[in-house]
Design a protein around this motif. Sequence first.
Motif, PDB file in Angstrom:
ATOM      1  N   VAL A 175       0.822  -1.208  -0.033  1.00 35.20           N
ATOM      2  CA  VAL A 175      -0.069  -0.141   0.032  1.00 35.20           C
ATOM      3  C   VAL A 175       0.792   1.203  -0.146  1.00 35.20           C
ATOM      4  N   ILE A 176       0.735   2.037  -1.083  1.00 36.77           N
ATOM      5  CA  ILE A 176       1.450   3.233  -1.188  1.00 36.77           C
ATOM      6  C   ILE A 176       1.080   4.345  -0.428  1.00 36.77           C
ATOM      7  N   ASN A 177      -0.359   4.460  -0.589  1.00 36.41           N
ATOM      8  CA  ASN A 177      -1.031   5.565   0.246  1.00 36.41           C
ATOM      9  C   ASN A 177      -2.398   4.984   1.092  1.00 36.41           C
ATOM     10  N   PRO A 178      -2.372   4.678   2.234  1.00 34.97           N
ATOM     11  CA  PRO A 178      -3.483   3.984   2.991  1.00 34.97           C
ATOM     12  C   PRO A 178      -4.702   4.784   2.678  1.00 34.97           C
ATOM     13  N   ALA A 179      -4.666   6.144   2.895  1.00 37.68           N
ATOM     14  CA  ALA A 179      -5.798   6.906   2.552  1.00 37.68           C
ATOM     15  C   ALA A 179      -6.602   6.913   1.483  1.00 37.68           C
ATOM     16  N   ILE A 180      -5.769   6.753   0.314  1.00 37.72           N
ATOM     17  CA  ILE A 180      -6.395   6.597  -0.970  1.00 37.72           C
ATOM     18  C   ILE A 180      -6.967   5.325  -1.150  1.00 37.72           C
ATOM     19  N   VAL A 181      -6.374   4.419  -0.787  1.00 34.24           N
ATOM     20  CA  VAL A 181      -6.818   2.987  -0.788  1.00 34.24           C
ATOM     21  C   VAL A 181      -8.356   2.970  -0.083  1.00 34.24           C
ATOM     22  N   LYS A 182      -8.497   3.506   1.273  1.00 32.84           N
ATOM     23  CA  LYS A 182      -9.442   3.434   1.940  1.00 32.84           C
ATOM     24  C   LYS A 182     -10.645   4.332   1.339  1.00 32.84           C
ATOM     25  N   ALA A 183     -10.219   5.548   0.865  1.00 30.78           N
ATOM     26  CA  ALA A 183     -11.254   6.260   0.230  1.00 30.78           C
ATOM     27  C   ALA A 183     -12.014   5.475  -1.116  1.00 30.78           C
ATOM     28  N   GLN A 184     -11.365   4.709  -1.857  1.00 30.34           N
ATOM     29  CA  GLN A 184     -11.585   4.014  -3.011  1.00 30.34           C
ATOM     30  C   GLN A 184     -12.521   3.110  -2.727  1.00 30.34           C
ATOM     31  N   ILE A 185     -12.142   2.149  -1.583  1.00 28.95           N
ATOM     32  CA  ILE A 185     -12.893   0.929  -1.152  1.00 28.95           C
ATOM     33  C   ILE A 185     -14.240   1.541  -0.750  1.00 28.95           C
ATOM     34  N   SER A 186     -14.225   2.629   0.084  1.00 27.88           N
ATOM     35  CA  SER A 186     -15.393   3.103   0.609  1.00 27.88           C
ATOM     36  C   SER A 186     -16.259   3.760  -0.561  1.00 27.88           C
TER      37      SER A 186
END
Length: 480
Positions: free
Chosen positions: A382-393
Amino acid sequence: FGGKLKYYNKASVSDISDIIKIFEIESGLAIVTKNTWAGLKASKQIKIKWDEGEAAGLDDEKIRKDLIEASKEKGSVVRKEGNVKNALKSSNNIIKALYESPLQAHATMEPMNCTAYVQRDKCEVWAGTQDPNGARKIASKITGLSKKQVEVNVTFLGGGFGRRAFNDYVSEAVEISNEMKKPVKMIWSREEDMQHDYYRPSSVHVMVGAFDQNNNITTFKHRIVAPSILFTQIVKMPFPLKENADIIAVEGAKHLPYEIPNMQVDYQMTETPIPLGWWRSVYNSQNAFATECFMDELAEKAGKDPVQFRLDLLPNSSRDVGVIKMVVEKSGWYDFQNGSTYQGISCHKSFGTWVAQVARVSIENKKVKVHEVFAAVDCGPVINPAIVKAQISSAIIFGLSATLKSKITMKNGRVTQSNFDDFEVLRMNEAPKIHVYLAENDKAPKGVGEPGLPPIAPAVVNAVYAATGNRVRNLPIQLG
């Protein structure tokens, strides 16, 4: 769909000021005005007649009938292990189910729009497009300019989800500006956007499972019946593949990870005049709904907990096991006390990323309320956790709208829905609490924009069964 302009009367809008020019373009009629409001008023008032085209008379009943009829024919086999035919003959314990998914629109918050300026020696385009190279080719073809003379300025999409991979709106803007020889801002109304989309196709899924005398699963069969986005809208040619199937249409079904001795997945293509296009997670959204809901049906038939049933069919090294165990732990699956809230689970891999979800729901006045969603994600480093969480949400919210509220219906070759009053999406006060957990490993990094969507429908539907005892096999969910 497929209709052509037959006649229009300019005099019917002669009382509207600020109209500059009205003329025919490839897709219909262009009304060029000094301001947006004059254009909207004129478009509603102008007298116009159409040649209805090949879709005249098409409605939901015919669409479903064609899918059901096609499901009775053997499709192109894309996966075959063991001997499904013999296994079914030798079993006295067989379960069957028919799952259905409707047409879906993208309903992007920003309707299709484009600004174009065609000049003698160059063409400038401003558009939110997922295919800027395609936009350049279209502008070059319309204007006769070389591609080097076309400049495409890519703005924020205003919502894409696959819709803006098609540049029909760019084509219109360039065609209008080419006629006017002036910069033109072309804007679709919400109604035009809703009724002239490239829709996710409707589909039917014939599911069959069989068990031995000890209630061990021996057979899994999945027949996918749907039009092909690839071969009816993009390539527009007969099947060129060795296995005679659209490999995109079977995504999320062909590579089902569960180890079952006898497995078969086949695909039967149907034809449609309805424009089809990529929709967030494409066919994974439909195939995951059918397979993961049916896995719960199989688990119940086997008399097993749905989590343990899945784990028993997966090798310990599987990354599916990793996300299932993570979401079970993080959600407190086995410690959860029912009360008036019920839970469901699902797991699906798409675009190289594994996602398992647990949804918790309640039923209030025959309506489903989703309170919480837990998601475990394995997308590699995971390069940017915030982006991953935003996309999944974001994918979960997008998928919940289709699970609980929205679908496209047809009547007389036209889309019935026109705005957000009859194509509803999830509102803020209806959104669940979403918890996203990320696995850590050194595998190759993969996608996160779409994999959060496929598991949400089956997780919610499986929870609804736990709450009501009724299987939902058609979306959006309707209880009574």
